[in-house]
Motif scaffolding. Structure first.
Motif, PDB file in Angstrom:
ATOM      1  N   SER A   1       0.967  -0.919  -0.262  1.00  0.00           N
ATOM      2  CA  SER A   1       0.183  -0.220  -0.457  1.00  0.00           C
ATOM      3  C   SER A   1       0.809   1.053  -0.163  1.00  0.00           C
ATOM      4  N   TYR A   2       0.343   2.539  -0.432  1.00  0.00           N
ATOM      5  CA  TYR A   2       1.010   3.327  -0.484  1.00  0.00           C
ATOM      6  C   TYR A   2       1.162   4.166   1.273  1.00  0.00           C
ATOM      7  N   ASN A   3       0.425   3.845   2.228  1.00  0.00           N
ATOM      8  CA  ASN A   3       0.859   3.979   3.443  1.00  0.00           C
ATOM      9  C   ASN A   3       1.978   2.986   3.726  1.00  0.00           C
ATOM     10  N   HIS A   4       2.185   1.816   3.195  1.00  0.00           N
ATOM     11  CA  HIS A   4       3.286   1.355   3.911  1.00  0.00           C
ATOM     12  C   HIS A   4       4.248   1.570   3.332  1.00  0.00           C
ATOM     13  N   ALA A   5       4.590   2.350   2.234  1.00  0.00           N
ATOM     14  CA  ALA A   5       5.589   3.012   1.743  1.00  0.00           C
ATOM     15  C   ALA A   5       5.097   4.464   2.426  1.00  0.00           C
ATOM     16  N   LEU A   6       4.545   4.861   2.909  1.00  0.00           N
ATOM     17  CA  LEU A   6       5.073   5.992   3.404  1.00  0.00           C
ATOM     18  C   LEU A   6       5.663   5.891   5.133  1.00  0.00           C
ATOM     19  N   PHE A   7       5.277   4.287   5.473  1.00  0.00           N
ATOM     20  CA  PHE A   7       6.198   4.060   6.860  1.00  0.00           C
ATOM     21  C   PHE A   7       7.541   4.155   6.916  1.00  0.00           C
ATOM     22  N   HIS A   8       7.759   3.030   5.641  1.00  0.00           N
ATOM     23  CA  HIS A   8       9.478   2.545   5.015  1.00  0.00           C
ATOM     24  C   HIS A   8       9.821   3.860   4.703  1.00  0.00           C
TER      25      HIS A   8
ATOM     26  N   ARG B   1      -8.772  10.416  -5.449  1.00  0.00           N
ATOM     27  CA  ARG B   1      -8.247  11.268  -6.756  1.00  0.00           C
ATOM     28  C   ARG B   1      -6.924  10.933  -7.219  1.00  0.00           C
ATOM     29  N   SER B   2      -6.208  10.989  -6.365  1.00  0.00           N
ATOM     30  CA  SER B   2      -4.616  10.925  -6.253  1.00  0.00           C
ATOM     31  C   SER B   2      -3.908  10.492  -7.568  1.00  0.00           C
ATOM     32  N   THR B   3      -3.271  11.376  -7.658  1.00  0.00           N
ATOM     33  CA  THR B   3      -2.048  10.683  -9.099  1.00  0.00           C
ATOM     34  C   THR B   3      -1.013  10.518  -8.740  1.00  0.00           C
ATOM     35  N   PRO B   4      -0.145   9.772  -9.225  1.00  0.00           N
ATOM     36  CA  PRO B   4       1.424   9.528  -9.442  1.00  0.00           C
ATOM     37  C   PRO B   4       2.291  11.090  -8.613  1.00  0.00           C
ATOM     38  N   ALA B   5       2.129  12.042  -9.389  1.00  0.00           N
ATOM     39  CA  ALA B   5       2.634  12.967  -8.645  1.00  0.00           C
ATOM     40  C   ALA B   5       2.283  13.772  -7.864  1.00  0.00           C
ATOM     41  N   SER B   6       0.984  13.364  -6.553  1.00  0.00           N
ATOM     42  CA  SER B   6       0.689  14.054  -5.646  1.00  0.00           C
ATOM     43  C   SER B   6       0.943  13.193  -4.819  1.00  0.00           C
ATOM     44  N   ARG B   7       1.240  12.022  -4.710  1.00  0.00           N
ATOM     45  CA  ARG B   7       1.612  10.715  -4.026  1.00  0.00           C
ATOM     46  C   ARG B   7       3.310  10.791  -3.939  1.00  0.00           C
ATOM     47  N   ALA B   8       3.910  11.139  -4.606  1.00  0.00           N
ATOM     48  CA  ALA B   8       4.729  11.446  -4.842  1.00  0.00           C
ATOM     49  C   ALA B   8       5.561  12.521  -3.980  1.00  0.00           C
ATOM     50  N   ALA B   9       4.746  13.587  -4.529  1.00  0.00           N
ATOM     51  CA  ALA B   9       4.797  14.952  -3.494  1.00  0.00           C
ATOM     52  C   ALA B   9       4.858  14.890  -1.996  1.00  0.00           C
ATOM     53  N   PHE B  10       3.201  13.559  -2.176  1.00  0.00           N
ATOM     54  CA  PHE B  10       3.663  13.552  -0.351  1.00  0.00           C
ATOM     55  C   PHE B  10       4.288  12.932  -0.249  1.00  0.00           C
ATOM     56  N   VAL B  11       5.052  12.038  -0.018  1.00  0.00           N
ATOM     57  CA  VAL B  11       6.555  11.076  -0.136  1.00  0.00           C
ATOM     58  C   VAL B  11       7.833  12.277   0.433  1.00  0.00           C
ATOM     59  N   GLU B  12       7.941  13.107  -0.549  1.00  0.00           N
ATOM     60  CA  GLU B  12       9.052  14.317  -0.084  1.00  0.00           C
ATOM     61  C   GLU B  12       8.535  14.855   0.521  1.00  0.00           C
ATOM     62  N   ARG B  13       7.312  15.270   0.584  1.00  0.00           N
ATOM     63  CA  ARG B  13       7.037  16.311   1.935  1.00  0.00           C
ATOM     64  C   ARG B  13       7.275  15.945   2.779  1.00  0.00           C
ATOM     65  N   VAL B  14       6.790  14.878   3.385  1.00  0.00           N
ATOM     66  CA  VAL B  14       7.092  13.558   5.316  1.00  0.00           C
ATOM     67  C   VAL B  14       8.605  13.626   4.912  1.00  0.00           C
ATOM     68  N   ARG B  15       9.128  12.190   3.825  1.00  0.00           N
ATOM     69  CA  ARG B  15      11.018  13.352   3.998  1.00  0.00           C
ATOM     70  C   ARG B  15      11.347  14.361   4.617  1.00  0.00           C
ATOM     71  N   ALA B  16      10.598  15.379   4.117  1.00  0.00           N
ATOM     72  CA  ALA B  16      11.109  16.909   4.263  1.00  0.00           C
ATOM     73  C   ALA B  16      11.792  16.485   5.604  1.00  0.00           C
ATOM     74  N   ARG B  17       9.911  16.519   6.475  1.00  0.00           N
ATOM     75  CA  ARG B  17       9.641  17.019   7.775  1.00  0.00           C
ATOM     76  C   ARG B  17      10.354  15.643   8.484  1.00  0.00           C
ATOM     77  N   ILE B  18      10.363  14.558   8.433  1.00  0.00           N
ATOM     78  CA  ILE B  18      11.293  13.961   9.059  1.00  0.00           C
ATOM     79  C   ILE B  18      12.484  13.823   9.228  1.00  0.00           C
ATOM     80  N   ALA B  19      13.196  14.466   8.377  1.00  0.00           N
ATOM     81  CA  ALA B  19      14.416  15.146   8.394  1.00  0.00           C
ATOM     82  C   ALA B  19      14.670  16.192   9.549  1.00  0.00           C
ATOM     83  N   GLU B  20      13.644  16.699   9.201  1.00  0.00           N
ATOM     84  CA  GLU B  20      14.035  17.988  10.155  1.00  0.00           C
ATOM     85  C   GLU B  20      13.889  17.277  11.999  1.00  0.00           C
TER      86      GLU B  20
END
Length: 195
Positions: free
Chosen positions: A14-21, A175-194
Motif C-alpha cells: 500500500s501507499y501507506n506502507h511506502a510512507l512507513f518505510h 483521486r490522487s495521482t502519481p505526482a500528488s503521492r510522490a510530492a507527499f512522500v517528499e514532504r514527509v521525507r523533508a519533515r522527518i529529516a528535521e
C-alpha cells in the motif's frame, strides 16, 4: 533519540506502507528506531477479558502487550503512520491504543475525581503521517476531522505539556495521482529529516 514508528495497514504494498518505510529510513540516518508494523506483527486489536477486568485496577494484565508497553515507556518520540477510513483510524490501531495506552502506562486515573494524569512524559515528539480518501474540505470542515481530534485532544496530552508535534495528511487519496503521492512522500521525507 529513540523513536517508535507505529504503522497500521493490512496491505504491505500500500501507499501507506511506502510512507512507513520512508519515515523509518529517514529517521535511521540520525536516530535509533523501533519500527512497529502492527499488521505484519500479527497484533490482535481485541482487548482480552483479563485486560478489561484489570483496566482500572493494579496491576493491569499486560502480559500479551508487555513488549509494546516497554517500547512506549522507553521511546523519546512516537510517530503514527496509517490511513483514515470512515474518518477514523483502522481498528488495528484503535486496538493498539485500547490495549497498550492503558492506565499505569499512558495515564494514571483518579476514579473518584475523574482526573487523568499523563504518564508518558518521556515522549517528547508526537507525530502523525496519514491519508484520507476524502478531500480536505470534507474532512476538516464538514466532518470536523474526528480522527485528528482523538489523536491530538485525547492521546497527545498523555505525553505531557512540552511534547512537540506534527500532522501530515494526504487528502483526496481516491483521486490522487502519481505526482500528488510522490510530492507527499517528499514532504514527509523533508519533515522527518528535521526531527
Amino acid at each position: 533519540m529513540l523513536i517508535q514508528v507505529v504503522h497500521s495497514h493490512p496491505l504491505a504494498d500500500s501507499y501507506n506502507h511506502a510512507l512507513f518505510h520512508t519515515i523509518v529510513e529517514t529517521l535511521e540516518r540520525r536516530h535509533e528506531v523501533i519500527a512497529t508494523d502492527l499488521d505484519r506483527e500479527g497484533f490482535s486489536p481485541a482487548m482480552t477479558e483479563a485486560e478489561r477486568r484489570s483496566y482500572y485496577q493494579s496491576p493491569y494484565a499486560e502480559d500479551a502487550v508487555a513488549r509494546l508497553i516497554g517500547h512506549l515507556r522507553r521511546a523519546d518520540g512516537i510517530i503514527f503512520c496509517f490511513p483514515h477510513w470512515w474518518f477514523s483510524m483502522p481498528a488495528m490501531l484503535k486496538g493498539y491504543f485500547d490495549r497498550v495506552w492503558a492506565p499505569g502506562t499512558a495515564f494514571a486515573h483518579d476514579l473518584s475525581g475523574g482526573r487523568i494524569r499523563p504518564l508518558l512524559t518521556n515522549i517528547r515528539l508526537f507525530g502523525v503521517v496519514t491519508s484520507y480518501g476524502s478531500p480536505w474540505w470534507l474532512t476538516r470542515i464538514v466532518m470536523q476531522d474526528p480522527g485528528r481530534k482523538v489523536l491530538f485532544r485525547a492521546l497527545k496530552p498523555m505525553c505531557g505539556p512540552r511534547v512537540s508535534s506534527f500532522y501530515l495528511a494526504h487528502y483526496d487519496m481516491d483521486r490522487s495521482t502519481p505526482a500528488s503521492r510522490a510530492a507527499f512522500v517528499e514532504r514527509v521525507r523533508a519533515r522527518i529529516a528535521e526531527v
